[in-house]
Enzyme design. Sequence first.
Site, PDB file in Angstrom:
ATOM      1  N   ARG A  36       0.844  -1.213   0.000  1.00 37.73           N
ATOM      2  CA  ARG A  36       0.000   0.000   0.000  1.00 37.73           C
ATOM      3  C   ARG A  36       0.874   1.255   0.000  1.00 37.73           C
ATOM      4  O   ARG A  36       0.546   2.246  -0.649  1.00 37.73           O
ATOM      5  CB  ARG A  36      -0.963  -0.030   1.193  1.00 37.73           C
ATOM      6  CG  ARG A  36      -2.005  -1.121   0.980  1.00 37.73           C
ATOM      7  CD  ARG A  36      -3.054  -1.250   2.072  1.00 37.73           C
ATOM      8  NE  ARG A  36      -3.817  -2.469   1.793  1.00 37.73           N
ATOM      9  CZ  ARG A  36      -4.595  -3.111   2.639  1.00 37.73           C
ATOM     10  NH1 ARG A  36      -4.760  -2.634   3.851  1.00 37.73           N
ATOM     11  NH2 ARG A  36      -5.228  -4.213   2.278  1.00 37.73           N
ATOM     12  N   GLU A 180     -12.571 -14.325  12.281  1.00 37.58           N
ATOM     13  CA  GLU A 180     -12.798 -13.697  10.974  1.00 37.58           C
ATOM     14  C   GLU A 180     -12.771 -14.712   9.837  1.00 37.58           C
ATOM     15  O   GLU A 180     -11.706 -15.021   9.293  1.00 37.58           O
ATOM     16  CB  GLU A 180     -11.744 -12.605  10.726  1.00 37.58           C
ATOM     17  CG  GLU A 180     -11.931 -11.914   9.374  1.00 37.58           C
ATOM     18  CD  GLU A 180     -10.928 -10.792   9.102  1.00 37.58           C
ATOM     19  OE1 GLU A 180      -9.950 -10.649   9.862  1.00 37.58           O
ATOM     20  OE2 GLU A 180     -11.117 -10.074   8.111  1.00 37.58           O
ATOM     21  N   LYS A 222     -16.239 -11.628  13.079  1.00 37.45           N
ATOM     22  CA  LYS A 222     -15.868 -10.602  12.101  1.00 37.45           C
ATOM     23  C   LYS A 222     -16.092 -11.173  10.698  1.00 37.45           C
ATOM     24  O   LYS A 222     -15.179 -11.729  10.087  1.00 37.45           O
ATOM     25  CB  LYS A 222     -14.404 -10.190  12.307  1.00 37.45           C
ATOM     26  CG  LYS A 222     -13.883  -9.214  11.268  1.00 37.45           C
ATOM     27  CD  LYS A 222     -12.574  -8.559  11.676  1.00 37.45           C
ATOM     28  CE  LYS A 222     -12.027  -7.719  10.527  1.00 37.45           C
ATOM     29  NZ  LYS A 222     -10.947  -6.827  10.939  1.00 37.45           N
ATOM     30  N   SER A 264     -14.265  -4.820   5.891  1.00 41.88           N
ATOM     31  CA  SER A 264     -14.757  -4.049   4.734  1.00 41.88           C
ATOM     32  C   SER A 264     -14.431  -4.737   3.410  1.00 41.88           C
ATOM     33  O   SER A 264     -15.179  -4.572   2.438  1.00 41.88           O
ATOM     34  CB  SER A 264     -14.238  -2.613   4.754  1.00 41.88           C
ATOM     35  OG  SER A 264     -12.842  -2.541   4.722  1.00 41.88           O
ATOM     36  N   GLY A 265     -13.343  -5.463   3.329  1.00 47.81           N
ATOM     37  CA  GLY A 265     -13.088  -6.358   2.197  1.00 47.81           C
ATOM     38  C   GLY A 265     -12.866  -5.722   0.837  1.00 47.81           C
ATOM     39  O   GLY A 265     -12.925  -6.419  -0.167  1.00 47.81           O
ATOM     40  N   GLY A 266     -12.664  -4.402   0.790  1.00 48.83           N
ATOM     41  CA  GLY A 266     -12.461  -3.748  -0.505  1.00 48.83           C
ATOM     42  C   GLY A 266     -13.599  -2.808  -0.881  1.00 48.83           C
ATOM     43  O   GLY A 266     -13.567  -2.181  -1.934  1.00 48.83           O
ATOM     44  N   ARG A 297      -9.304  -1.077   5.399  1.00 50.58           N
ATOM     45  CA  ARG A 297      -9.270  -0.168   4.240  1.00 50.58           C
ATOM     46  C   ARG A 297     -10.375   0.882   4.272  1.00 50.58           C
ATOM     47  O   ARG A 297     -10.130   2.065   3.999  1.00 50.58           O
ATOM     48  CB  ARG A 297      -9.358  -0.966   2.940  1.00 50.58           C
ATOM     49  CG  ARG A 297      -8.044  -1.598   2.546  1.00 50.58           C
ATOM     50  CD  ARG A 297      -8.235  -2.704   1.530  1.00 50.58           C
ATOM     51  NE  ARG A 297      -8.847  -3.889   2.107  1.00 50.58           N
ATOM     52  CZ  ARG A 297      -9.151  -4.993   1.425  1.00 50.58           C
ATOM     53  NH1 ARG A 297      -8.898  -5.037   0.128  1.00 50.58           N
ATOM     54  NH2 ARG A 297      -9.673  -6.039   2.022  1.00 50.58           N
TER      55      ARG A 297
HETATM   56  P1  13P Z   1     -10.552  -4.738   5.465  1.00 47.93           P
HETATM   57  O1  13P Z   1     -11.580  -3.955   6.245  1.00 47.93           O
HETATM   58  O2  13P Z   1      -9.622  -3.888   4.662  1.00 47.93           O
HETATM   59  O3  13P Z   1     -11.146  -5.879   4.725  1.00 47.93           O
HETATM   60  O4  13P Z   1      -9.605  -5.417   6.549  1.00 47.93           O
HETATM   61  C1  13P Z   1     -10.154  -5.987   7.672  1.00 47.93           C
HETATM   62  C2  13P Z   1      -9.183  -6.937   8.235  1.00 47.93           C
HETATM   63  O5  13P Z   1      -8.836  -6.863   9.388  1.00 47.93           O
HETATM   64  C3  13P Z   1      -8.652  -8.000   7.362  1.00 47.93           C
HETATM   65  O6  13P Z   1      -8.124  -9.018   8.140  1.00 47.93           O
END
Ligand code: 13P
Length: 343
Positions: A36, A180, A222, A264-266, A297
């Site tokens: 990043r 998660e 999560k 958030s996943g993108g 993100r």
């Molecule tokens: P994102 O919200 O960017 O998906 O990341 C969450 C996270 O902790 C990934 O393991």
Amino acid sequence: MTSKSAEDIVSTARALVGGDKGLLAMDESTGTCNKRFARRGIPQTEESRRAYRELLLTTPGLGEFISGVILCDETIRQRRSDGVMFVQAAADAGMIPGIKVDVGAKDLAGRPGEKVTEGLDGLRVRLGDYSKMGARFAKWRGVIAIGEGLPSGGCIDANAQALARYAALCQEAGLVPVVEPEVLMDGDHGMDRCRKVTEEVLRAVFEQMYRQGVVLDAMILKPNMVVPGLSCGTQESVDEVADATVGCLLRAVPAAVPGVAFLSGGQSGEVASARLNAMNARFRSRLPWALAFSFARAIQQPALEIWRGESDRVAAAQRALYHRAKCNGAARRGEYNAGMEAK
Ligand code: 13P
């Protein structure tokens, strides 16, 4: 687990999703953080990673909306430039320190395109060390890809079992597991396929947690939101995503779990806030668990774009982070609206 530590972790789990707050995930591995940084021309050094994490942690007022921060092995050992450990800096700002404890998703043998998350070897010892350093919760991420013939049952089972073994070890060590299982957004599949896979994965995860004796009152889930694939031609509305996500969770997540904190996943920051808001606005009074956020993100991105490694932009970057945290705090109450984004 003694009954005292059981009480402690239940109250920590509740605190993580209490007060209409959520988690700030700032646990990107060195490799991901460097990628990043590279994209934005920021030097990929330990010092610039430290400086960036200091920027995040010292954002004025962040504790109004953020209950806990997820650190990684590098950052839990780092300090602010004035010498205060990051763990202490988080606690002083009213945020509970946590730690990512998996060592990453590796190729799953015999299953092209699928991964299993590793890190169970030696985990008991590492959890003890992190607890002594001040961590009060831990995170482990399993990834599930959707594709032709994917996910396989073998991939779901391997990841669900690893998540359950990690969660049981966390509770033994007095730490709240943030569990998660991420169904990835990549692909052209529709939202209904994501819903089916997410439900199957969540059912497998809770079955394995039951088998391993994980106390559901003392954990946080999560998950991903139920969304269409990134390259799917049909992109459902915010309300449709909210309905599909809550419906899926109601079928698969036991009521004893105190909170669900989405990744958030993108998704962009605005979209993630709008979807979380719609879930709370439409269903909050009817749900057994809190619906919160644990974004990386979707909460950090504007701050990173503004900072770009320049010390004279720290204050502006912190204002952007505070803004996203505030929007997500409003989304928890079902009070977020696009007008909050007006510059
Ligand atoms: P994102 O919200 O960017 O998906 O990341 C969450 C996270 O902790 C990934 O393991």
